[in-house]
Scaffold this motif. Sequence first.
Motif, PDB file in Angstrom:
ATOM      1  N   ILE A 100      32.956  55.179  74.988  1.00 24.62           N
ATOM      2  CA  ILE A 100      31.520  55.440  75.177  1.00 24.62           C
ATOM      3  C   ILE A 100      30.803  54.090  75.215  1.00 24.62           C
ATOM      4  O   ILE A 100      30.852  53.320  74.256  1.00 24.62           O
ATOM      5  N   SER A 101      30.167  53.821  76.340  1.00 25.44           N
ATOM      6  CA  SER A 101      29.535  52.511  76.526  1.00 25.44           C
ATOM      7  C   SER A 101      28.165  52.472  75.861  1.00 25.44           C
ATOM      8  O   SER A 101      27.572  53.512  75.528  1.00 25.44           O
ATOM      9  N   SER A 102      27.647  51.252  75.731  1.00 27.33           N
ATOM     10  CA  SER A 102      26.307  51.092  75.153  1.00 27.33           C
ATOM     11  C   SER A 102      25.262  51.785  76.027  1.00 27.33           C
ATOM     12  O   SER A 102      24.224  52.231  75.533  1.00 27.33           O
ATOM     13  N   ILE A 103      25.541  51.897  77.320  1.00 24.42           N
ATOM     14  CA  ILE A 103      24.573  52.538  78.214  1.00 24.42           C
ATOM     15  C   ILE A 103      24.479  54.034  77.909  1.00 24.42           C
ATOM     16  O   ILE A 103      23.377  54.597  77.832  1.00 24.42           O
ATOM     17  N   GLN A 104      25.635  54.663  77.739  1.00 24.99           N
ATOM     18  CA  GLN A 104      25.614  56.093  77.392  1.00 24.99           C
ATOM     19  C   GLN A 104      24.945  56.303  76.034  1.00 24.99           C
ATOM     20  O   GLN A 104      24.170  57.241  75.857  1.00 24.99           O
ATOM     21  N   ALA A 105      25.269  55.406  75.092  1.00 25.73           N
ATOM     22  CA  ALA A 105      24.689  55.536  73.754  1.00 25.73           C
ATOM     23  C   ALA A 105      23.164  55.355  73.808  1.00 25.73           C
ATOM     24  O   ALA A 105      22.413  56.098  73.169  1.00 25.73           O
ATOM     25  N   LEU A 106      22.712  54.392  74.611  1.00 21.59           N
ATOM     26  CA  LEU A 106      21.265  54.137  74.742  1.00 21.59           C
ATOM     27  C   LEU A 106      20.559  55.383  75.289  1.00 21.59           C
ATOM     28  O   LEU A 106      19.523  55.819  74.759  1.00 21.59           O
ATOM     29  N   ALA A 107      21.128  55.966  76.348  1.00 17.75           N
ATOM     30  CA  ALA A 107      20.502  57.141  76.963  1.00 17.75           C
ATOM     31  C   ALA A 107      20.465  58.317  75.983  1.00 17.75           C
ATOM     32  O   ALA A 107      19.451  59.020  75.880  1.00 17.75           O
ATOM     33  N   ALA A 108      21.566  58.492  75.250  1.00 20.28           N
ATOM     34  CA  ALA A 108      21.625  59.620  74.306  1.00 20.28           C
ATOM     35  C   ALA A 108      20.596  59.450  73.191  1.00 20.28           C
ATOM     36  O   ALA A 108      19.904  60.403  72.810  1.00 20.28           O
ATOM     37  N   LYS A 109      20.473  58.207  72.676  1.00 19.40           N
ATOM     38  CA  LYS A 109      19.543  57.984  71.563  1.00 19.40           C
ATOM     39  C   LYS A 109      18.093  58.214  71.993  1.00 19.40           C
ATOM     40  O   LYS A 109      17.279  58.704  71.224  1.00 19.40           O
ATOM     41  N   HIS A 110      17.786  57.851  73.238  1.00 20.99           N
ATOM     42  CA  HIS A 110      16.413  58.040  73.715  1.00 20.99           C
ATOM     43  C   HIS A 110      16.205  59.414  74.353  1.00 20.99           C
ATOM     44  O   HIS A 110      15.097  59.732  74.794  1.00 20.99           O
ATOM     45  N   LYS A 111      17.296  60.190  74.421  1.00 16.55           N
ATOM     46  CA  LYS A 111      17.232  61.536  75.024  1.00 16.55           C
ATOM     47  C   LYS A 111      16.698  61.464  76.451  1.00 16.55           C
ATOM     48  O   LYS A 111      15.776  62.198  76.822  1.00 16.55           O
ATOM     49  N   ILE A 112      17.261  60.532  77.217  1.00 13.51           N
ATOM     50  CA  ILE A 112      16.828  60.389  78.616  1.00 13.51           C
ATOM     51  C   ILE A 112      18.038  60.477  79.543  1.00 13.51           C
ATOM     52  O   ILE A 112      19.166  60.188  79.143  1.00 13.51           O
ATOM     53  N   SER A 113      17.772  60.854  80.796  1.00  9.64           N
ATOM     54  CA  SER A 113      18.780  60.710  81.845  1.00  9.64           C
ATOM     55  C   SER A 113      18.645  59.289  82.376  1.00  9.64           C
ATOM     56  O   SER A 113      17.527  58.763  82.475  1.00  9.64           O
ATOM     57  N   LEU A 114      19.787  58.712  82.752  1.00  9.88           N
ATOM     58  CA  LEU A 114      19.715  57.343  83.283  1.00  9.88           C
ATOM     59  C   LEU A 114      19.019  57.333  84.639  1.00  9.88           C
ATOM     60  O   LEU A 114      18.258  56.425  84.955  1.00  9.88           O
ATOM     61  N   ASN A 115      19.294  58.358  85.438  1.00 11.86           N
ATOM     62  CA  ASN A 115      18.676  58.418  86.777  1.00 11.86           C
ATOM     63  C   ASN A 115      17.598  59.481  86.815  1.00 11.86           C
ATOM     64  O   ASN A 115      17.666  60.492  86.102  1.00 11.86           O
TER      65      ASN A 115
END
Length: 254
Positions: A143-158
């Motif tokens: 699990i990359s930092s990018i996936q973790a960042l999106a999950a913590k902020h409850k956002i979709s990346l795109n």
Amino acid sequence: MRKILIIGIGAGDPDYMTVQAINALNRADVFFIPDKGDEKAGLRNQRLAICERYIKAKAPRFVTFRTPERAKDFTDYKANVADWHAAIEQSYKRMFAEELGEDQCGAFLVWGDPALYDSTLRIVENLLASGAIAFDYEIIPGISSIQALAAKHKISLNRIGESVLVTTGRKLAEKFPSDADSVVVLLDGDQTFASINDEDMEIYWGANIGAPEELLASGKLADVKDEIKALRVRLKRENGWVMDAYLLRKAKDG
Ligand SMILES: C[S@@+](CC[C@H](N)C(=O)[O-])C[C@H]1O[C@@H](n2cnc3c(N)ncnc32)[C@H](O)[C@@H]1O
């Protein structure tokens, strides 16, 4: 034949370990643990804590290796990195030959996912291609930092039908990518976001995500950039190291 496992251990929280990664840990006879000095001792300790928590099959051996320093003075960034990787490749070659039996399995524990801004895979590929030593290798995603960042902020990346660009602070400092809707930035020790002056820009920022001292902030970039800079300084002072990542995009209809 020697086997090398390149195991993604997730970016920061030991609970990010996948079942596949845990199974891989239990196959390894030898773990190659990089020592990047005091500042990165936290990362080294996290790798060892993961081994302690998840390895049940056998008692593995740990081989700590000092990562060669990258030259500070250079004119060509890519050539500088290539020289540095060549030096690391030599230490891998030595370790595989001296620390790993012909039929043994060695492992690298790669922070986050091995496919994202990590050179272990590239160095291992180069060593294999050089023909200096024979081995087989496998990659276990993490699990990359990018996936973790999106999950913590409850956002979709795109956003719907839109693109995402993943880049570094160094590239962002050269030019803001105008053709991507969302821009994810890693490796930004210089807080490049702070130099962007765009009233419509929003930021979703996270530091040491998944660790107990994790910090998150989000909002209009103009409103939160100073707060983020201060949080980053505080985290580094209190914790000894900081790793942060962020997503930038213009507010909808902005
Ligand atoms: C060398 S790259 C490695 C990326 C890693 N392979 C991954 O999958 O996330 C290191 C950068 O990843 C980001 N990063 C890694 N772990 C992080 C975390 N726990 N919190 C925030 N950012 C992190 C930071 O931008 C850091 O500078």
